[in-house]
Design an enzyme around this catalytic site. Sequence first.
Site, mmCIF file in Angstrom:
data_model
loop_
_atom_site.group_PDB
_atom_site.id
_atom_site.type_symbol
_atom_site.label_atom_id
_atom_site.label_comp_id
_atom_site.label_asym_id
_atom_site.label_seq_id
_atom_site.Cartn_x
_atom_site.Cartn_y
_atom_site.Cartn_z
ATOM 1 N N VAL A 136 39.614 -35.380 19.318
ATOM 2 C CA VAL A 136 40.702 -36.147 20.549
ATOM 3 C C VAL A 136 42.040 -36.122 19.852
ATOM 4 C CG1 VAL A 136 41.106 -38.645 21.370
ATOM 5 C CG2 VAL A 136 38.725 -37.937 20.935
ATOM 6 N N LYS A 209 37.476 -37.172 25.792
ATOM 7 C CA LYS A 209 38.104 -37.834 24.839
ATOM 8 C C LYS A 209 38.327 -39.339 25.045
ATOM 9 C CE LYS A 209 41.145 -33.665 24.136
ATOM 10 N NZ LYS A 209 42.164 -33.035 24.577
HETATM 11 N N1 HSE Z 1 42.505 -28.175 26.097
HETATM 12 C C1 HSE Z 1 42.709 -29.424 25.257
HETATM 13 C C2 HSE Z 1 44.321 -29.987 25.614
HETATM 14 C C3 HSE Z 1 43.117 -29.003 23.906
HETATM 15 O O1 HSE Z 1 44.916 -29.244 26.435
HETATM 16 O O2 HSE Z 1 44.602 -31.089 25.244
HETATM 17 C C4 HSE Z 1 42.937 -30.220 22.625
HETATM 18 O O3 HSE Z 1 41.841 -30.936 23.008
#
Ligand code: HSE
Length: 432
Positions: A136, A209
């Site tokens: 997260v 998250k």
């Molecule tokens: N793909 C995710 C983002 C990476 O853009 O936040 C970080 O978890």
Amino acid sequence: MAPPEGEKIQIGLLGYGTVGSQVYSLLEGQAREIAQASGARVSIKRILVRDLDVPREGAPEDTFTDDFKDIIEDDDISIVVELIGGTEPAFDYITEALERGKAVVTANKQLISQQGFYLFQLSQEKKTQIRFEASVAGAIPVIKVLRESMVAAEITSIYGIVNGTTNYILTEMSRTGTKYDDALACAQEWGYAEADPTEDVSGKDAAAKMAILASIAFHSNVRLDDVDCAGIEDINPLDAEYAGELGLTLKLLGVAKLYDDSINVRVYPALLSQDHPLASVGGAYNAVFLQGRSIDEIMLSGPGAGGMETASAVVSDIVSIVSRRTPGFLEYPIAYKELDFFPDENVVSTFYLRLEVEDKPGVLAAIANEFGKHEVSIEQVIQKGRGVHAELVMVFHAVAEKSFMAALEKVSALEGVKAEPRPIRVEGGDEQ
Ligand code: HSE
Ligand code: NAP
């Protein structure tokens, strides 16, 4: 001062992509600091990759293997760091590592938000640890802060900008007028986006998250499926433009709230007043804004994506494991309550609405009348003529979502209303 001649700790690294390769380079480059902090000499013994023929920089060639057995069956490897992403085979690999009493570090939010509860119980049973700080908000130490520093904070709500890719896209679109596809391509190039970027733009990455954050903050098991999410794919650049005129900023927001004994966790595009602490968080930065009975408000912000940034959180978990070899309360399951889910339709929200309408007498009155009938009160209106059509942009006072949606259904069916209206929630309005 020379680093202590401590215990030698060997790691099995799964994956050598954007984050994995940076974990290797941080552990090498910061070996001295890590030895000072943990009292041990920490190094990567083997690295699992899919294809051994791909040329790779950094780690020596004989470190790489394409066989998980070389890691799991090696008794000298006491920590497995999973950075391959996805749920399979990551779940099997982590389960097997915990079964064998190895500690695990992962950045895999999809897996933790779906199987975390099982994995925490397994790690407790096996008297080992699983840590997931990097799952997260990238480099921001939000999990450690929530679990340790805020143990008595009685968190009541969490507002999060927890996806760097979408925050980068929205920031670029509104600051420089960059097109959505171009901004997404840049986010992929910078290494912010997931292997499948639909996870980012659909809101699913943020939902995972928020499920993790809500589970920790409210001590109740929230899984990915419990989080309703909408992404930014359908965002019309006009809405970002009007938002600016209204003194608002468009963000993809995760919102988790505690209502007595129930919780509501969602992800949606939302408008924030420009003086809201989250409004100025731009680019791939993330921020988590926490409200709690004993802390009032605290905001943590910083880089939310990127190889090196995320690797720093992974390394901090490794150091925590090495320096705390006996399981304590942090290794116990994060969720020990069973709260109900508060229904979305009862949540009180403020909305922004852009309507395409026929530019003729009586249309605005009919729309206002429908909202009035449902006791939905209008706070601001902008009207702009565009040929035979006009654009009507409205911001409403806080209202229960079911009343607003019922009024909106009636308004959409009115004769003078053209395209399907798309409401966006405004956070930090008068609902609080
Ligand atoms: N793909 C995710 C983002 C990476 O853009 O936040 C970080 O978890
Ligand atoms: P990535 O660049 O796609 O790297 C993944 C690596 O894992 C690649 O080296 C890939 O090998 C390897 N891999 C995939 N499946 C494998 C398998 N079955 N067996 C062996 N190796 C396998 O991904 P990433 O960006 O580093 O992300 C890793 C994890 O960190 C994900 O869970 C992600 O959600 C999380 N995370 C990423 C960021 C970020 O900013 N990138 C931020 C926070 C969290 P190939 O090269 O052969 O495909």
